[in-house]
Design an enzyme around this catalytic site. Structure first.
Site, mmCIF file in Angstrom:
data_model
loop_
_atom_site.group_PDB
_atom_site.id
_atom_site.type_symbol
_atom_site.label_atom_id
_atom_site.label_comp_id
_atom_site.label_asym_id
_atom_site.label_seq_id
_atom_site.Cartn_x
_atom_site.Cartn_y
_atom_site.Cartn_z
ATOM 1 C CG HIS A 1 0.204 6.196 -0.584
ATOM 2 N ND1 HIS A 1 -0.519 7.033 -1.242
ATOM 3 C CD2 HIS A 1 -0.250 5.451 0.361
ATOM 4 C CE1 HIS A 1 -1.778 6.820 -0.525
ATOM 5 N NE2 HIS A 1 -1.590 5.873 0.333
ATOM 6 C CG HIS B 1 -1.781 1.145 1.432
ATOM 7 N ND1 HIS B 1 -3.185 1.115 0.898
ATOM 8 C CD2 HIS B 1 -1.723 2.335 1.921
ATOM 9 C CE1 HIS B 1 -3.623 2.309 1.048
ATOM 10 N NE2 HIS B 1 -2.685 3.225 1.668
ATOM 11 C CD GLU B 2 1.606 3.566 3.737
ATOM 12 O OE1 GLU B 2 1.724 4.393 3.012
ATOM 13 O OE2 GLU B 2 0.387 3.291 4.524
#
Ligand code: ZN
Length: 504
Positions: free
Chosen positions: A272, A268-269
């Site tokens: 980003h 997920h990160e």
């Protein structure tokens, strides 16, 4: 006399300076979460509030308004869609928002939030809403004032939402969420009624933390995350912080008895981080070098985490590697059993642990409650009762206590009203963009099954990352997919994936 060109030049310089101040603040925040000794908190709060005050003063100087007027006195620049036009449009939007809010109100919100955050931490620990209630009440009153200062057409919530997702209205989000909810709840009920269940004990076996670090780092690198321009560190509440060109930092937390937490958190990160690492470096400090919105940012984290990282082709490549690194835990497991286990759908209390189907219901609940709080229809002291009632209605399970209910999220303690919806918008935008990627890249599944994610990354660079703020979020989705954003692509994806997994 200042010419339009000189005014634009001066605005660019001020914008770059403000961005540098913000990026120093981000570095201090990152350090606060990772390595700062606990006695450093007092000094850090002073450093951070000094920097945010400095940036705010610089960007609300009345001179900015004059420069904006001179730089585009006849409106020609903004109409031209050049990079310069985009920068002027976005500077104008931020400036107009910020000058409407008096500095005293900004400072009062910041001060109240520091106290409210402490109260929230205690309240959550003791699962006692009454500890948070007085400060939350003050914050809500201040946030309402802020919304009134900014102004709105339909509801004060619009003014707040616009701060996180420019150009998107409450009425628009409501249409998306109502449509989603009407199809999500029947899907969830069908899954719950299905006889098939994954063997979730698989992901709760022993996964040594030193090996999780190696495996997670390798997974981020496989997506194209550049460790020459980034880091992976351990924190209590994971996040990604892009400081600027060449420096994007991701974080995670590890539990040795739960595979999913750090692994999918890292994916997920990384999503980003990839957006941050691939923004146009030469436009750093101007809107053309910035990400579009929280919703588009989240569409990227959810795309890499779920549409890629929880897909069957992905695990066809990564599962044999997972077996190599965790032979004790995964030696007797098949790739299908593992794929089903990491895609279990089960209503749970905590938003950040929710699966792809129930996650959006957690957000819709918060969206409805926040609107009612801001308009004053819901009294602050009634939040826990209303939360619990709605939660059971949406997710079908009773809330055991407030720390697993209305006290679980940090957002209200920093006055982040309007933030939550961007998480579900990320899923919605992400699904629509990913459906288009599938059309453009018929070999995507084969590429993922070979561990080759570069064609996908290249597509995203061209269509999203390199564009800075050229488009607003809804325009970008329409530009890419040829359709306005809607709930259809997300529901089609969920129905197809989970219908097949649970044999509905
Ligand atoms: Zn995220």
């Amino acid at each position: 006399m200042t010419t339009a060109q000189q005014a634009y030049q001066e605005l660019t310089e001020i914008s770059k300076e403000t961005q540098l101040i913000d990026s120093i603040g981000s570095l201090l925040n990152w350090e606060l979460e990772t390595y700062m000794p606990k006695n450093g908190a007092g000094l850090r709060a002073q450093q951070l509030s000094y920097l945010s005050g400095l940036a705010h003063r610089k960007f609300t100087d009345p001179k900015i308004g004059e420069l904006l007027d001179i730089a585009d006195s006849n409106g020609v620049a903004v109409a031209s869609h050049s990079d310069k036009a985009i920068n002027l449009r976005e500077w104008r939007h931020s400036y107009d928002r910020e000058i409407k809010v008096p500095t005293e109100l900004v400072e009062e919100i910041t001060r109240t939030a520091v106290v409210a955050h402490d109260a929230w931490v205690q309240a959550r620990e003791k699962s006692d809403f009454s500890i948070f209630l007085p400060d939350l009440g003050k914050l809500i009153a201040l946030v309402r004032q802020k919304a009134e200062c900014i102004g709105y057409k339909d509801t004060p919530y619009d003014a707040l939402l616009d701060g996180f997702e420019p150009g998107v209205t409450t009425a628009q989000v409501k249409v998306w969420f109502d449509n989603l909810k009407a199809e999500l709840i029947p899907l969830l009920r069908a899954i719950q009624a299905a006889p098939l269940r994954p063997k979730t004990e698989i992901v709760h076996r022993h996964y040594p933390i030193d090996r999780q670090k190696i495996f997670g780092q390798a997974a981020a690198a496989a997506f194209g995350f550049d460790f020459g321009g980034g880091r992976l560190d351990t924190v209590t509440h994971p996040f990604c912080s892009t400081l600027g060109p060449g420096d994007s930092r991701i974080t995670t937390r590890y539990t040795d008895t739960f595979f999913n937490e750090s692994f999918f958190g890292i994916l997920h990160e990384t999503g980003h981080g990839l957006y941050g690492q691939n923004l146009p470096a030469d436009a750093f400090g101007t809107p053309m070098g910035d990400p579009i919105s929280l919703g588009i940012h989240e569409s990227q984290s959810r795309l890499w985490e779920n549409f890629v990282g929880r897909s069957r082709p992905y695990w066809r490549y990564f599962f044999p590697r997972a077996q190599q690194i965790y032979p004790e835990a995964l030696g007797d497991v098949s790739v299908e059993e593992f794929y089903f286990a990491v895609n279990e759908v089960k209503p749970s209390y905590i938003r950040v642990e929710a699966d792809e189907v129930t996650y959006n219901l957690h957000i819709m609940l918060r969206f409805e409650i926040e609107q009612a709080i801001i308009t004053g229809e819901l009294a602050v002291e009634d939040i826990p009762a209303v939360w619990n009632e709605m939660f059971e209605d949406f997710l079908g399970i009773p809330v055991p206590d407030d720390s697993r209910g209305c006290l679980q999220d940090v957002h209200w303690s920093f006055a982040g009203f309007g933030y939550f919806s961007t998480y579900a918008l990320g899923n919605l935008y992400g699904a629509q963009i990913f459906a288009k990627i599938r059309e453009d890249m018929p070999d995507l599944d084969q590429q993922m099954a070979c561990g080759d994610f570069m064609p996908l990354l290249d597509w995203l660079k061209v269509h999203i990352y390199s564009l800075g703020q050229r488009y607003r979020s809804m325009e970008l989705v329409e530009q890419i997919t040829g359709r306005q954003p809607g709930h259809e692509a997300l529901m089609a994806y969920l129905n197809q994936k989970f219908g097949e997994l649970y044999q509905l």
